[in-house]
Enzyme design. Structure first.
Site, PDB file in Angstrom:
ATOM      1  N   GLU A   1      75.829 -13.105   1.249  1.00 17.57           N
ATOM      2  CA  GLU A   1      76.127 -12.177   0.160  1.00 17.57           C
ATOM      3  C   GLU A   1      77.013 -12.775  -0.939  1.00 17.57           C
ATOM      4  O   GLU A   1      78.141 -12.328  -1.179  1.00 17.57           O
ATOM      5  CB  GLU A   1      76.784 -10.907   0.710  1.00 17.57           C
ATOM      6  CG  GLU A   1      75.938 -10.174   1.719  1.00 17.57           C
ATOM      7  CD  GLU A   1      76.552  -8.864   2.201  1.00 17.57           C
ATOM      8  OE1 GLU A   1      75.825  -8.094   2.851  1.00 17.57           O
ATOM      9  OE2 GLU A   1      77.734  -8.600   1.921  1.00 17.57           O
TER      10      GLU A   1
ATOM     11  N   GLU B   1      70.834  -8.017   8.022  1.00 13.78           N
ATOM     12  CA  GLU B   1      71.831  -6.988   8.323  1.00 13.78           C
ATOM     13  C   GLU B   1      71.260  -5.641   7.915  1.00 13.78           C
ATOM     14  O   GLU B   1      70.602  -5.506   6.885  1.00 13.78           O
ATOM     15  CB  GLU B   1      73.148  -7.185   7.554  1.00 13.78           C
ATOM     16  CG  GLU B   1      74.035  -8.290   8.045  1.00 13.78           C
ATOM     17  CD  GLU B   1      75.322  -8.407   7.229  1.00 13.78           C
ATOM     18  OE1 GLU B   1      75.821  -7.370   6.719  1.00 13.78           O
ATOM     19  OE2 GLU B   1      75.829  -9.533   7.093  1.00 13.78           O
TER      20      GLU B   1
END
Length: 468
Positions: free
Chosen positions: A168, A369
């Protein structure tokens, strides 16, 4: 009754990170990263003042944890190596032997248990000695990171065959330079753009190093993709606002990682508002020639955007912010996780996968995720001491239905990892919201207990699917 069946070699498991799970032990040789340092100076910022040294004790308990992964149906597991543990002083590059021993044991024991290790290199945990020298703002850190990546590949690449450069990368931009969730806690969009650029360059250089070593695996990146929807898709101004949001938060990372170029509309915007990063022309060749093999998709929630009349001057005292160019649209009636404040929109996971299929060459990918954080899960403990988290089972099923639909339509999605294996520490939120298949009792030496969802996941993965 609908049946959702997945390919026989689907990657089932969970994700975590080193800084959120390992903890610290006297004599482990680890140096401080930005979280260790921030907690030491401002513990009041962290929920219940729980700091990173009190994480889930994986450093001591990894063997028990691997056994629990088997009991909860894992065939794969992602975590990260901590730069500040492996190389306490990146300026010298000296490797910490205690860290090498730990990571070797973790990797070897996972493989022996039939659980493939997916290893990420950077999960928001800048070594503090580097942050004191500018962190990602400092171009020298790009080269030091590349050296660190190469060290990891050489130490562990004979066994680890799935690597990820970063998790991320938009989050250090948002957290550190826009909204105050991470150190250095600035409000400076131009700095944030420079950080994003250096992250993209560092990722490409790590990919270059990995491919040059011919270790027989794949390397990718983990991006939190948030499909962006206009308030009114028949209103051109709202559509334009949503395109900007998608460009800044999603395509600015997707495009260089997969296509080797930056989105032209965002480059034009950067130029118009004097936000262009400092770069070398040769960097663009490195980024172009070193694209990823595999994409991890983190999906939690969408973004929604509406048009905003551009201000002649920035609204705030810190210069331009992304929200000066659009309005965050709070859609009435949306489904929300009340503990996190995040919208629950299951179709977004499908939209993210189909976008990759249609616009990014259908690159191999997986859900790296997806998960639901719930506060005070002790409310749901039954007489046997197990947490009945039916809400988590429902959340996973509802998202997997859309993953399955993307598969049926030709998406090259190869797996699903939930966040997270066991409850772990989550930055400023610490242990406020719990996400795991396995509960962690912080008051009882981090005792582990499998939740109902963990047993369900084991049964589901054994069947390679579920009935609705």
């Amino acid at each position: 009754m609908a049946k959702y069946e997945f390919p026989k070699d689907f990657w089932w498991g969970s994700a975590a990170s080193g800084p959120q799970s390992e903890g610290r032990v006297a004599g482990d040789g680890k140096a401080d990263n930005i979280w260790d340092a921030w907690y030491q100076t401002a513990p009041e910022k962290f929920f219940n003042q729980v700091g990173p040294e009190k994480t889930s004790m994986v450093y001591q308990k990894y063997q028990e944890d691997i056994s629990l992964m088997k009991q909860t149906g894992h065939n794969s597991y992602r975590t990260s190596i901590q730069w500040s543990r492996l190389i306490p002083n990146p300026f010298t590059g000296e490797v910490n032997p205690e860290a090498v021993t730990f990571y070797n044991h973790l990797i070897d024991d996972l493989i022996a248990a039939g659980i493939e290790p997916f290893i990420n290199l950077y999960h928001f945990d800048m070594p503090m000695v580097l942050q004191e020298n500018g962190g990602w703002l400092n171009r020298e850190v790009v080269d030091l990171y590349t050296d660190y990546a190469e060290t990891c590949f050489k130490l562990f690449g004979d066994r680890v065959k799935k690597w990820f450069t970063q998790n991320e990368p938009i989050v250090p931009v948002e957290g550190g330079y826009l909204y105050g969730w991470h150190l250095p806690d600035e409000r400076n969009l131009k700095h944030g753009v420079q950080v994003a650029y250096h992250e993209a360059l560092a990722s490409a250089k790590a990919v270059e190093k990995y491919h040059a070593l011919n270790l027989g695996g794949t390397i990718g990146i983990i991006l939190n993709l948030m499909p962006t929807y206009p308030k009114d898709d028949t209103n051109p101004a709202d559509v334009k606002a949503a395109k900007f949001v998608d460009g800044f938060f999603n395509r600015s990372f997707l495009d260089p990682a997969i296509k080797g170029t930056f989105p032209s509309d965002i480059v034009d915007w950067l130029g118009e508002y004097d936000l262009m990063p400092i770069y070398h022309q040769s960097d663009l060749v490195i980024i172009k020639e070193n694209t990823i093999d595999l994409l991890g998709v983190n999906y939690y929630q969408p973004r929604r955007a509406a048009a905003k009349e551009i201000q002649v001057e920035p609204e705030g005292e810190n210069g331009w912010m992304p929200e000066d160019f659009y309005t965050v649209y709070d859609m009435p009636g949306k489904k929300v996780n009340p503990y996190r404040g995040w919208e629950i929109y299951e179709k977004g996971i499908y939209d993210a996968l189909i976008n990759i299929k249609d616009n990014y060459g259908n690159i191999d990918c997986f859900i790296s995720e997806n998960g639901m954080g719930v506060e005070d899960e002790a409310r749901f403990i039954n007489a046997n001491g197990q947490i009945n988290d039916d809400y988590r089972i429902e959340f996973i099923q509802d998202h997997l239905k859309w993953v399955h639909k993307a598969l049926e339509e030709g998406s090259h999605v190869h797996g699903y990892h939930m966040w997270t294996c066991m409850d772990n520490w989550s930055w400023l939120n610490a242990y406020k919201n719990r996400y795991g298949f396995i509960s962690v009792d912080l008051d009882n030496e981090a005792k582990r207990t499998i939740k109902k969802s963990g047993y369900w996941f084991k049964e589901m993965t054994e069947q390679n699917g579920f009935n609705d």
